[in-house]
Design an enzyme around this catalytic site. Structure first.
Site, PDB file in Angstrom:
ATOM      1  N   ASN A   1       0.811  -1.223   0.000  1.00 26.09           N
ATOM      2  CA  ASN A   1       0.000   0.000   0.000  1.00 26.09           C
ATOM      3  C   ASN A   1       0.843   1.271   0.000  1.00 26.09           C
ATOM      4  OD1 ASN A   1      -2.844  -0.558   0.031  1.00 26.09           O
ATOM      5  ND2 ASN A   1      -2.468  -1.702   1.912  1.00 26.09           N
TER       6      ASN A   1
ATOM      7  N   HIS B   1      -8.081   1.964  -3.426  1.00 30.97           N
ATOM      8  CA  HIS B   1      -8.101   1.193  -2.180  1.00 30.97           C
ATOM      9  C   HIS B   1      -7.889   2.166  -1.019  1.00 30.97           C
ATOM     10  CE1 HIS B   1      -7.872  -2.244   0.344  1.00 30.97           C
ATOM     11  NE2 HIS B   1      -6.583  -2.224   0.539  1.00 30.97           N
TER      12      HIS B   1
HETATM   13  N1  APR Z   1      12.530  -6.282  -0.143  1.00 29.20           N
HETATM   14  C1  APR Z   1      11.892  -7.355   0.388  1.00 29.20           C
HETATM   15  N2  APR Z   1      11.173  -7.298   1.522  1.00 29.20           N
HETATM   16  C2  APR Z   1      11.113  -6.118   2.153  1.00 29.20           C
HETATM   17  C3  APR Z   1      11.738  -4.957   1.666  1.00 29.20           C
HETATM   18  C4  APR Z   1      12.477  -5.076   0.455  1.00 29.20           C
HETATM   19  N3  APR Z   1      13.109  -4.032  -0.096  1.00 29.20           N
HETATM   20  N4  APR Z   1      11.496  -3.943   2.530  1.00 29.20           N
HETATM   21  C5  APR Z   1      10.723  -4.445   3.504  1.00 29.20           C
HETATM   22  N5  APR Z   1      10.491  -5.760   3.292  1.00 29.20           N
HETATM   23  C6  APR Z   1       9.746  -6.720   4.108  1.00 29.20           C
HETATM   24  C7  APR Z   1       9.923  -6.508   5.599  1.00 29.20           C
HETATM   25  O1  APR Z   1      11.194  -6.995   6.031  1.00 29.20           O
HETATM   26  C8  APR Z   1       8.757  -7.317   6.170  1.00 29.20           C
HETATM   27  O2  APR Z   1       9.114  -8.652   6.463  1.00 29.20           O
HETATM   28  O3  APR Z   1       8.338  -6.603   3.923  1.00 29.20           O
HETATM   29  C9  APR Z   1       7.733  -7.288   5.021  1.00 29.20           C
HETATM   30  C10 APR Z   1       6.443  -6.587   5.398  1.00 29.20           C
HETATM   31  O4  APR Z   1       5.815  -7.357   6.360  1.00 29.20           O
HETATM   32  P1  APR Z   1       4.923  -6.750   7.543  1.00 29.20           P
HETATM   33  O5  APR Z   1       5.658  -5.644   8.198  1.00 29.20           O
HETATM   34  O6  APR Z   1       4.437  -7.893   8.355  1.00 29.20           O
HETATM   35  O7  APR Z   1       3.693  -6.060   6.771  1.00 29.20           O
HETATM   36  P2  APR Z   1       2.410  -6.792   6.161  1.00 29.20           P
HETATM   37  O8  APR Z   1       1.311  -6.763   7.134  1.00 29.20           O
HETATM   38  O9  APR Z   1       2.814  -8.081   5.559  1.00 29.20           O
HETATM   39  O10 APR Z   1       2.024  -5.766   5.012  1.00 29.20           O
HETATM   40  C11 APR Z   1       2.826  -5.610   3.872  1.00 29.20           C
HETATM   41  O11 APR Z   1       0.998  -5.210   2.416  1.00 29.20           O
HETATM   42  O12 APR Z   1      -1.249  -4.998   2.910  1.00 29.20           O
HETATM   43  C12 APR Z   1      -0.064  -4.311   2.626  1.00 29.20           C
HETATM   44  O13 APR Z   1      -0.308  -2.198   3.772  1.00 29.20           O
HETATM   45  C13 APR Z   1       0.350  -3.438   3.785  1.00 29.20           C
HETATM   46  O14 APR Z   1       2.083  -2.270   2.611  1.00 29.20           O
HETATM   47  C14 APR Z   1       1.822  -3.294   3.534  1.00 29.20           C
HETATM   48  C15 APR Z   1       2.192  -4.642   2.911  1.00 29.20           C
END
Ligand code: APR
Length: 308
Positions: free
Chosen positions: A120, A175
């Site tokens: 998002n 969204h």
């Molecule tokens: N490359 C790969 N993974 C990454 C990167 C990157 N450059 N930067 C961050 N991440 C990973 C983080 O390390 C983390 O494990 O993305 C993951 C995000 O996981 P959460 O913090 O648990 O968030 P989540 O609830 O999964 O949501 C992720 O989806 O629904 C949308 O709004 C929400 O933008 C958010 C995304």
């Protein structure tokens, strides 16, 4: 499919990978995340559920895109999630940089892949992905409408005391708070919902749908929803993998449809093996058309914050 890569092994990404494996939608599911050990550990843990759940999909994890090479499909969930008081648009600066970096890697690893975007603010992150990868609109599709529609159907089913399976509906638009639940196309086994619920009740359900994500963030406090979002993304992936030609509300790059151009917005899409196979234009009431236009303006405003 041979290989699907899920980028981001957090709440949404990991739950999604497990669902993909349980449905055997690919022979291999690769989880990629920047946190050392997490995608590897979660991947191995999930793979080891295979003998119990009865699937042969191999789930692996990595911190680089080597194992993701030649994936037919990517699901992008990398980025930060919302906390109470935040809107999805508040995530834009951080997540645009992340999605930009991820898109460059996808382009290198699998230039012919289809990308389903979940990060998002969704419609803006789809645009970032499309611009950076240079992929055609058939291969960059955003997950939002399926989730928003699932929330809408859940609340309707509760109010009507009928099975969710009998509720057909579609939520279009961006969204966010400007999303457009199409009351005029909401039916219960073909019966217009307006014959079954009064306007006041419908308005309150529409409003609850619009703020459905926020309702969960307020409960969780440290993150946002992931069970329904991952299920929604998997439904889109399944339509593509099984070439089902399903008609689902997805965020797509509009080129004149609905009188809108050069913006990602939730519209009815036909999904199949090629990805986005068709955008279906349905008749809207004046109010719905105006709401869709307003929603596009709000997406454009957030696009303006991003430097590509
Ligand atoms: N490359 C790969 N993974 C990454 C990167 C990157 N450059 N930067 C961050 N991440 C990973 C983080 O390390 C983390 O494990 O993305 C993951 C995000 O996981 P959460 O913090 O648990 O968030 P989540 O609830 O999964 O949501 C992720 O989806 O629904 C949308 O709004 C929400 O933008 C958010 C995304």
């Amino acid at each position: 499919m041979n290989k699907i890569t899920v980028v981001g092994a957090g709440n949404v990404g990991a739950t999604l990978a497990q669902r993909l494996a349980e449905k055997e939608l690919a022979r291999e599911v690769v989880l990629v995340d920047i946190i050392e050990g997490v995608p590897q550990g979660k991947g191995l843990d999930q793979w080891e559920t295979g003998p119990i759940e009865g699937f042969d999909t191999r789930v692996t994890g990595a911190n680089d895109y080597g194992p993701a090479k030649d994936s037919e499909l990517f699901v992008v969930t990398a980025g930060i999630a919302r906390k109470p008081g935040m809107s999805r648009d508040d995530l834009v600066k951080t997540n645009a940089d992340i999605v930009k970096a991820v898109s460059q890697e996808i382009k290198k690893a699998s230039p012919r892949a289809i990308v389903v975007v979940v990060s998002n603010p969704l419609d803006v992150m789809c645009w970032v992905t499309k611009q950076v990868t240079g992929f055609p609109r058939e291969r960059v599709i955003g997950m939002a409408g399926v989730l928003d529609t699932a929330r809408y159907r859940t609340f309707l089913s509760d109010a009507l005391e009928v099975s969710v399976e009998d509720i057909q509906a579609m939520v279009l638009g961006g969204h966010g708070d400007t999303m457009v639940p199409l009351v005029s196309y909401t039916t219960v086994s073909g019966i217009p919902v307006t014959q079954l619920l009064d306007g006041k009740k419908l308005d309150s359900i529409v409003q609850r749908t619009r703020t459905g994500g926020g309702e969960i963030v307020n409960y969780l406090k440290t993150g946002s929803a992931y069970y329904a979002p991952s299920a929604a993304a998997v439904q889109m992936v399944e339509a593509i993998v099984r070439n089902k030609h399903r008609v689902l509300p997805c965020s797509a790059w509009l080129q004149g449809e609905y009188g809108l151009k050069d913006v990602f917005l939730g519209v009815p899409c036909k999904l199949g093996a090629k990805g986005l196979e068709e955008i279906i234009e349905v008749q809207l009431t004046d109010a719905e058309r105006a709401a869709l236009k307003k929603s596009a303006e709000s997406v454009r405003e957030t696009m303006g914050v991003v430097k590509l």
